[in-house]
Design an enzyme around this catalytic site. Sequence first.
Site, PDB file in Angstrom:
ATOM      1  N   THR A 262     -16.479  -8.457 -31.679  1.00 44.10           N
ATOM      2  CA  THR A 262     -16.343  -9.036 -30.337  1.00 44.10           C
ATOM      3  C   THR A 262     -16.404 -10.552 -30.420  1.00 44.10           C
ATOM      4  O   THR A 262     -15.641 -11.271 -29.758  1.00 44.10           O
ATOM      5  CB  THR A 262     -17.470  -8.507 -29.425  1.00 44.10           C
ATOM      6  OG1 THR A 262     -17.366  -7.088 -29.338  1.00 44.10           O
ATOM      7  CG2 THR A 262     -17.368  -9.107 -28.037  1.00 44.10           C
TER       8      THR A 262
ATOM      9  N   ASP B 282     -27.571  -8.301 -35.189  1.00 40.86           N
ATOM     10  CA  ASP B 282     -26.549  -7.654 -36.009  1.00 40.86           C
ATOM     11  C   ASP B 282     -25.884  -8.615 -36.988  1.00 40.86           C
ATOM     12  O   ASP B 282     -25.511  -8.221 -38.103  1.00 40.86           O
ATOM     13  CB  ASP B 282     -25.510  -6.938 -35.148  1.00 40.86           C
ATOM     14  CG  ASP B 282     -24.922  -7.792 -34.030  1.00 40.86           C
ATOM     15  OD1 ASP B 282     -25.126  -9.022 -34.018  1.00 40.86           O
ATOM     16  OD2 ASP B 282     -24.265  -7.216 -33.145  1.00 40.86           O
TER      17      ASP B 282
ATOM     18  N   THR C  20     -19.897  -3.230 -27.167  1.00 41.81           N
ATOM     19  CA  THR C  20     -18.929  -2.291 -26.594  1.00 41.81           C
ATOM     20  C   THR C  20     -19.168  -0.853 -27.045  1.00 41.81           C
ATOM     21  O   THR C  20     -18.692   0.070 -26.392  1.00 41.81           O
ATOM     22  CB  THR C  20     -17.480  -2.695 -26.960  1.00 41.81           C
ATOM     23  OG1 THR C  20     -17.359  -2.771 -28.382  1.00 41.81           O
ATOM     24  CG2 THR C  20     -17.134  -4.051 -26.360  1.00 41.81           C
TER      25      THR C  20
END
Length: 472
Positions: A256, A234, A15
């Site tokens: 998320t 990540d 995002t």
Amino acid sequence: MSGLRAFAAVDLGATSGRVMIGRVGAEVLELEQVARFPNGPVRREDGLHWDLGALRAHVVDGIAEAVRREPRIESIGIDSWAVDYGLLREDLLQGEPFHYRDDRTARGVADVHARVPFAELYRRNGLQFLPFNTLYQLRADARMPAADTLLLIPDLIAHELTGVRAAERTNASTTGLLSAHSGEWDVELAALLDIPARLLPPLVDPGRTIGTVRPEIAERIGAELPLIAVGSHDTASAVAAVPLSTPRSAYISCGTWGLVGLELDDPVITDAAREANFTHERGVDGRFRFLHNVTGLWLLSETVRAWETADGAPLDLPALLDAASATDRGISLFDTDDPSLSAPDDMPARIAALLRASGAPVPEDRPSFVRSIVESIAAAFADAVDAASRLTGREVDAIHLVGGGSLNTLLCQATADRSGIEVLAGPVEATALGNVLVQARAVGVFGPDAPLEALRDLVAHTHRPVRYRPRA
């Protein structure tokens, strides 16, 4: 360690993205955000994509700003979300990368499983079933036959900066095409799926130098810097920075998505692990991230976005969470991983429909609705921790919750309450910290043979967690 050394961390999320300056010293580990930019799906005629051109421009501008503020920067590291990729032909990108939520992946699932049953896939790659895993996406990608290289998102950005084609191993392990046993490309599996072996680039491990930025990039950012491979998935970078308090600690990297699991030295590829949908993704220093994906705070952010659209005004999320914490109405739980919740838009309506279908009451006001979402995520986290414990025979005695979710006090306390295990929240920026620490070790800050635990010790010393004890 002596002195203070500086590094640039590019951290790309589904995002938003950031560029951070990381400074590392004997008792110092700090981050300075120098750029933040939006990211998200763009709808084209053929489906959902990522705007790679905009992403690249933001990254270069962010690195340039980092170098302007901190001329001592020694290197760059890039991490991002997993599974999505770009296809190259003679160094030219063959269209924008597809977004993992594009619905074309369903065709790829049916095609792959018709060729190789899931049980056999799991035996080879150790990956949980997610319909957007790279190998499923590839089987639904009409551009594949004409391409000569596949690069995942951080590798694609690295290629744009350096011209080097390489696949960082932690992220490559999310494709479904890496052997869980050898850590190398499973070219036999690729052949069974008619995925050309030429698409699979050379593998590199975290800490290796990928290359130096091209002259035109060096001129733009104001420095000729090396790009060092970090845990480019990540979650791999985040877990590298989790200051695990005991060998039996679990972790949750929450944003998320919520990635819930244990760090292992060896895979646990069993029928029970497959049936529980646990995955084996590679971590820094050859560790295994034995984890389960739980839909995370995306459910809350999508719900808030829908309400803001309906209201025509922004919501005060902290106030909404405070109100949710104070509500004493009955809490309705739902399955956060239900397929009906996987697409964007209309999230409140989707959740309400799921609750009705299960016979649970739909919350009547927004604070109760938010409480239902957060408690359902926490229940899923607790279930995943319990399953990880049972599958490995390791009794979990602490849960480290890192990432943006560590700021959500309602979520942290609910996870402690529902698991019956103390939650240690933070650091918030675990991913960027892990990115910086791997770069720092690569250039000798920690010594040539420093183990991963030495990096975590610095995190534990400089970033004290907030403790949430289970309430009776």
